[in-house]
Design a protein around this motif. Structure first.
Motif, PDB file in Angstrom:
ATOM      1  N   ARG A  41      20.006  28.077  39.428  1.00 61.02           N
ATOM      2  CA  ARG A  41      19.494  28.806  40.586  1.00 61.02           C
ATOM      3  C   ARG A  41      18.920  30.171  40.199  1.00 61.02           C
ATOM      4  O   ARG A  41      19.325  30.771  39.205  1.00 61.02           O
ATOM      5  N   ALA A  42      17.990  30.627  41.009  1.00 60.15           N
ATOM      6  CA  ALA A  42      17.365  31.926  40.768  1.00 60.15           C
ATOM      7  C   ALA A  42      18.401  33.032  40.964  1.00 60.15           C
ATOM      8  O   ALA A  42      19.128  33.032  41.958  1.00 60.15           O
ATOM      9  N   GLY A  43      18.497  33.935  40.027  1.00 53.73           N
ATOM     10  CA  GLY A  43      19.431  35.051  40.151  1.00 53.73           C
ATOM     11  C   GLY A  43      20.863  34.673  39.925  1.00 53.73           C
ATOM     12  O   GLY A  43      21.751  35.506  39.994  1.00 53.73           O
ATOM     13  N   GLY A  44      21.141  33.400  39.624  1.00 56.11           N
ATOM     14  CA  GLY A  44      22.516  32.957  39.469  1.00 56.11           C
ATOM     15  C   GLY A  44      22.928  32.995  38.009  1.00 56.11           C
ATOM     16  O   GLY A  44      22.597  32.092  37.253  1.00 56.11           O
ATOM     17  N   TYR A  45      23.611  34.011  37.623  1.00 59.23           N
ATOM     18  CA  TYR A  45      24.169  34.057  36.286  1.00 59.23           C
ATOM     19  C   TYR A  45      25.399  34.935  36.310  1.00 59.23           C
ATOM     20  O   TYR A  45      25.751  35.495  37.346  1.00 59.23           O
ATOM     21  N   HIS A  46      26.078  35.086  35.180  1.00 56.74           N
ATOM     22  CA  HIS A  46      27.332  35.835  35.148  1.00 56.74           C
ATOM     23  C   HIS A  46      27.286  36.857  34.032  1.00 56.74           C
ATOM     24  O   HIS A  46      26.403  36.827  33.185  1.00 56.74           O
ATOM     25  N   LYS A  47      28.287  37.739  34.046  1.00 55.40           N
ATOM     26  CA  LYS A  47      28.299  38.774  33.013  1.00 55.40           C
ATOM     27  C   LYS A  47      28.761  38.209  31.667  1.00 55.40           C
ATOM     28  O   LYS A  47      29.401  37.156  31.620  1.00 55.40           O
ATOM     29  N   VAL A  48      28.449  38.928  30.596  1.00 58.99           N
ATOM     30  CA  VAL A  48      28.824  38.508  29.255  1.00 58.99           C
ATOM     31  C   VAL A  48      30.342  38.388  29.165  1.00 58.99           C
ATOM     32  O   VAL A  48      31.065  39.270  29.617  1.00 58.99           O
ATOM     33  N   GLN A  54      38.511  31.926  34.411  1.00 61.10           N
ATOM     34  CA  GLN A  54      39.614  31.942  33.435  1.00 61.10           C
ATOM     35  C   GLN A  54      39.671  33.337  32.811  1.00 61.10           C
ATOM     36  O   GLN A  54      38.654  33.982  32.667  1.00 61.10           O
ATOM     37  N   MET A  55      40.864  33.764  32.439  1.00 58.82           N
ATOM     38  CA  MET A  55      41.006  35.085  31.830  1.00 58.82           C
ATOM     39  C   MET A  55      40.187  35.117  30.542  1.00 58.82           C
ATOM     40  O   MET A  55      40.418  34.328  29.638  1.00 58.82           O
ATOM     41  N   PRO A  56      39.207  36.011  30.451  1.00 60.62           N
ATOM     42  CA  PRO A  56      38.312  36.012  29.290  1.00 60.62           C
ATOM     43  C   PRO A  56      39.032  36.341  27.983  1.00 60.62           C
ATOM     44  O   PRO A  56      40.069  37.014  27.984  1.00 60.62           O
ATOM     45  N   LEU A  57      38.451  35.873  26.895  1.00 58.42           N
ATOM     46  CA  LEU A  57      39.061  36.041  25.583  1.00 58.42           C
ATOM     47  C   LEU A  57      39.348  37.505  25.269  1.00 58.42           C
ATOM     48  O   LEU A  57      40.413  37.843  24.769  1.00 58.42           O
ATOM     49  N   GLN A  58      38.397  38.395  25.583  1.00 60.61           N
ATOM     50  CA  GLN A  58      38.599  39.808  25.238  1.00 60.61           C
ATOM     51  C   GLN A  58      39.714  40.445  26.053  1.00 60.61           C
ATOM     52  O   GLN A  58      40.225  41.499  25.682  1.00 60.61           O
ATOM     53  N   ARG A  59      40.138  39.807  27.146  1.00 59.32           N
ATOM     54  CA  ARG A  59      41.270  40.331  27.923  1.00 59.32           C
ATOM     55  C   ARG A  59      42.569  39.619  27.572  1.00 59.32           C
ATOM     56  O   ARG A  59      43.652  40.135  27.857  1.00 59.32           O
ATOM     57  N   ARG A  60      42.466  38.423  26.959  1.00 56.42           N
ATOM     58  CA  ARG A  60      43.679  37.703  26.558  1.00 56.42           C
ATOM     59  C   ARG A  60      44.271  38.275  25.271  1.00 56.42           C
ATOM     60  O   ARG A  60      45.461  38.167  25.038  1.00 56.42           O
ATOM     61  N   LEU A  61      43.417  38.880  24.441  1.00 55.72           N
ATOM     62  CA  LEU A  61      43.895  39.406  23.165  1.00 55.72           C
ATOM     63  C   LEU A  61      44.477  40.802  23.351  1.00 55.72           C
ATOM     64  O   LEU A  61      43.988  41.577  24.169  1.00 55.72           O
ATOM     65  N   PRO A  62      45.484  41.153  22.554  1.00 55.85           N
ATOM     66  CA  PRO A  62      46.092  42.475  22.705  1.00 55.85           C
ATOM     67  C   PRO A  62      45.170  43.585  22.204  1.00 55.85           C
ATOM     68  O   PRO A  62      44.362  43.361  21.304  1.00 55.85           O
ATOM     69  N   LYS A  63      45.308  44.768  22.806  1.00 56.12           N
ATOM     70  CA  LYS A  63      44.562  45.933  22.327  1.00 56.12           C
ATOM     71  C   LYS A  63      45.252  46.404  21.061  1.00 56.12           C
ATOM     72  O   LYS A  63      46.472  46.436  20.988  1.00 56.12           O
ATOM     73  N   ARG A  64      44.454  46.768  20.065  1.00 53.47           N
ATOM     74  CA  ARG A  64      45.081  47.115  18.796  1.00 53.47           C
ATOM     75  C   ARG A  64      44.239  48.144  18.063  1.00 53.47           C
ATOM     76  O   ARG A  64      43.025  48.012  17.977  1.00 53.47           O
ATOM     77  N   GLY A  65      44.889  49.172  17.539  1.00 41.99           N
ATOM     78  CA  GLY A  65      44.248  50.118  16.640  1.00 41.99           C
ATOM     79  C   GLY A  65      43.405  51.170  17.321  1.00 41.99           C
ATOM     80  O   GLY A  65      43.255  51.207  18.537  1.00 41.99           O
TER      81      GLY A  65
END
Length: 143
Positions: A41-48, A54-65
């Motif tokens: 669809r036109a204009g239908g997309y999502h953020k990187v 689902q909980m995105p990978l960058q939020r599932r991993l612990p913050k470190r360093g």
């Protein structure tokens, strides 16, 4: 060469993909987008990083360093570098001119690697405990 005969090199230009221009083009009807769904669809997309809720990978991993932004302004030189430099008075400007440290360096420290045989006076330059002892052993000093 004539103005009316010049043209771009072979393969330099290619026709743009014209989508939605009928069956014969190969990209008619759905215009290469498949059937239904957000991406069709036109204009239908999502953020990187979006994974459909689902909980995105960058939020599932612990913050470190932590990486300091000021590290790029720090530089270090060795006793061997001081020996090769051959100056009796060394300051930040002399080190920058001899390309031993980068142009953006603000803080320079001497580390104890290699040997020092000449007397050297350091102005505005730090040194580790071992390097300081080695500099003072040959009659040099830190100012």
């Amino acid at each position: 060469m004539e103005l009316n005969t010049i043209k771009p090199a072979a393969g330099a230009k290619h026709a743009k993909r014209r989508v939605g221009r009928g069956i014969g083009s190969g990209l008619g009807k759905t215009a290469g987008r498949g059937h239904k769904g957000q991406k069709s669809r036109a204009g239908g997309y999502h953020k990187v990083g979006f994974e459909g809720g689902q909980m995105p990978l960058q939020r599932r991993l612990p913050k470190r360093g932590f990486k300091s932004a000021s590290l790029k302004y720090n530089a270090e030189i060795t006793l061997a570098d001081l020996e090769a430099l051959g100056l009796d008075e060394v300051d930040l400007l002399a080190l920058k001119q001899s390309k031993l440290v980068g142009e953006i360096a603000k803080v320079v420290k001497v580390i104890k690697t290699g040997e020092l045989t000449k007397k050297v006076v350091l102005k505005g330059i730090g040194a580790t405990a071992g390097a300081k002892a080695a500099i003072e052993a040959v009659g040099g000093s830190l100012a």
